[in-house]
Design an enzyme around this catalytic site. Structure first.
Site, short mmCIF file in Angstrom:
data_model
loop_
_atom_site.label_atom_id
_atom_site.label_comp_id
_atom_site.label_asym_id
_atom_site.label_seq_id
_atom_site.Cartn_x
_atom_site.Cartn_y
_atom_site.Cartn_z
N SER A 27 0.98 -1.18 0.06
CA SER A 27 0.27 0.23 0.17
C SER A 27 0.62 1.37 0.31
CB SER A 27 -0.59 0.07 1.11
OG SER A 27 -0.09 -0.25 2.29
N ASP A 40 6.36 -3.36 3.78
CA ASP A 40 6.26 -4.14 2.97
C ASP A 40 7.80 -3.98 1.84
OD1 ASP A 40 3.80 -6.22 3.88
OD2 ASP A 40 3.42 -4.02 2.49
N GLU A 75 6.16 -5.76 6.86
CA GLU A 75 6.49 -7.81 6.41
C GLU A 75 7.76 -7.36 5.73
OE1 GLU A 75 3.95 -10.41 2.91
OE2 GLU A 75 2.65 -8.31 5.07
N ASP A 118 2.14 -17.20 -2.63
CA ASP A 118 1.60 -15.75 -2.62
C ASP A 118 3.09 -14.72 -2.72
OD1 ASP A 118 -0.24 -13.61 -1.90
OD2 ASP A 118 1.12 -13.53 0.07
N ASP A 164 -10.07 -16.52 8.37
CA ASP A 164 -9.66 -15.27 8.75
C ASP A 164 -10.59 -14.26 9.68
OD1 ASP A 164 -6.77 -16.16 10.03
OD2 ASP A 164 -5.91 -15.18 8.21
N LYS A 191 -5.94 -2.10 -2.14
CA LYS A 191 -6.96 -2.84 -1.58
C LYS A 191 -8.49 -1.97 -2.51
CE LYS A 191 -4.89 -5.85 1.67
NZ LYS A 191 -4.64 -5.70 3.22
N TYR A 217 -10.35 0.70 6.62
CA TYR A 217 -8.95 0.53 5.82
C TYR A 217 -8.35 1.58 5.29
CZ TYR A 217 -5.93 -1.04 2.05
OH TYR A 217 -4.21 -0.38 1.30
#
Length: 256
Positions: A27, A40, A75, A118, A164, A191, A217
């Site tokens: 993002s 990330d 991450e 992924d 989840d 997203k 978000y």
């Protein structure tokens, strides 16, 4: 960002981590970092790390990552270049750190190489974002990911997402919307951009729930989920609708 520089310094300072390049993705590159967004980073290395390098990188990631007002979750993914170029599926991840794994790592687990479907999405997003922190542009060191493998990787993640749903509702709904978008367009969108695409195509009765997930978000930390009443009751029907659209495209792709 000071925290991004800390990540770069950490990666560059680990003996035995032979870095080709490190790349910001997610993002913070695709549309802007949100209140609950992770930092990330993908690191491309020339060879697998030994045990000491893994321990050093993990210890540093545990220090750099956080979830407070001054620290964002990190991450951090490491991939060996020769294991993804030439491209093959499923790709192998050499090292993965994320806040959702903190308890396991603090208890003594060390990130080890393992297949990670992924990673196909992550590499494609890194190439699309084109945001090197160190090293050459990603297109010079990473192969393009075929659309068929983006589809396979997207579908592979659905069971884990559904597990989840009740404790990470906003992200699950938005990620399902992004999977639908990826299957339909071949693009990996942020997203909120994927939610916009899906909202224009959803039946009216499902839009309020996805709009709420998108609002959370864009505006709220994870401590402010705020799912109640009609919104909570609408989550499962929205999930069913999104899964039906995904399955329709999956079937069309497999028959094509």
């Amino acid at each position: 960002m000071h925290q991004v520089q800390e990540i770069v310094d950490l990666v560059d300072g680990v003996p035995g981590l032979d870095v080709v390049g490190s790349y910001l993705h997610g993002s913070s590159v695709l549309g802007g970092l949100r209140p609950a967004g992770d930092l990330d980073v993908l690191v491309v290395s020339r060879r697998r790390m030994d045990g000491r390098a893994r321990r050093n990188l993990l210890d540093g990631a545990l220090r750099v990552s956080g979830s407070g007002n001054t620290r964002r979750p990190v991450e951090l993914t490491v991939v060996v270049q020769s294991e993804v170029r030439p491209w093959r599926y499923p790709p192998t991840c050499d090292f993965l750190f994320g806040e959702w794994l903190r308890e396991e790592y603090e208890a003594g687990k060390i990130p080890l190489p393992e297949p990670m479907p992924d990673l196909a999405l992550l590499i494609a997003a890194t190439s699309a974002g084109d945001h090197p922190l160190t090293g050459p542009h990603p297109a010079r060191i990473l192969d393009p990911v075929p659309r068929a493998d983006l589809v396979r990787a997207s579908l592979a993640g659905i069971p884990g997402l559904l597990d989840d749903l009740h404790h990470d509702t906003r992200n699950v709904l938005l990620t399902l919307a992004r999977i639908w978008t990826t299957l339909a367009t071949g693009e990996i969108k942020s997203k909120n951009a994927a939610a916009d695409w899906a909202l224009a195509r959803l039946p009216p009765e499902h839009r309020a729930v996805l709009e709420h997930a998108r609002y959370l978000y864009l505006n709220c930390p994870y401590t402010e989920e705020n799912w109640s009443g009609a919104l909570r009751e609408g989550v499962s029907p929205l999930v069913d609708c999104l899964l039906a659209e995904i399955d329709r495209l999956r079937t069309a792709t497999s028959q094509g």
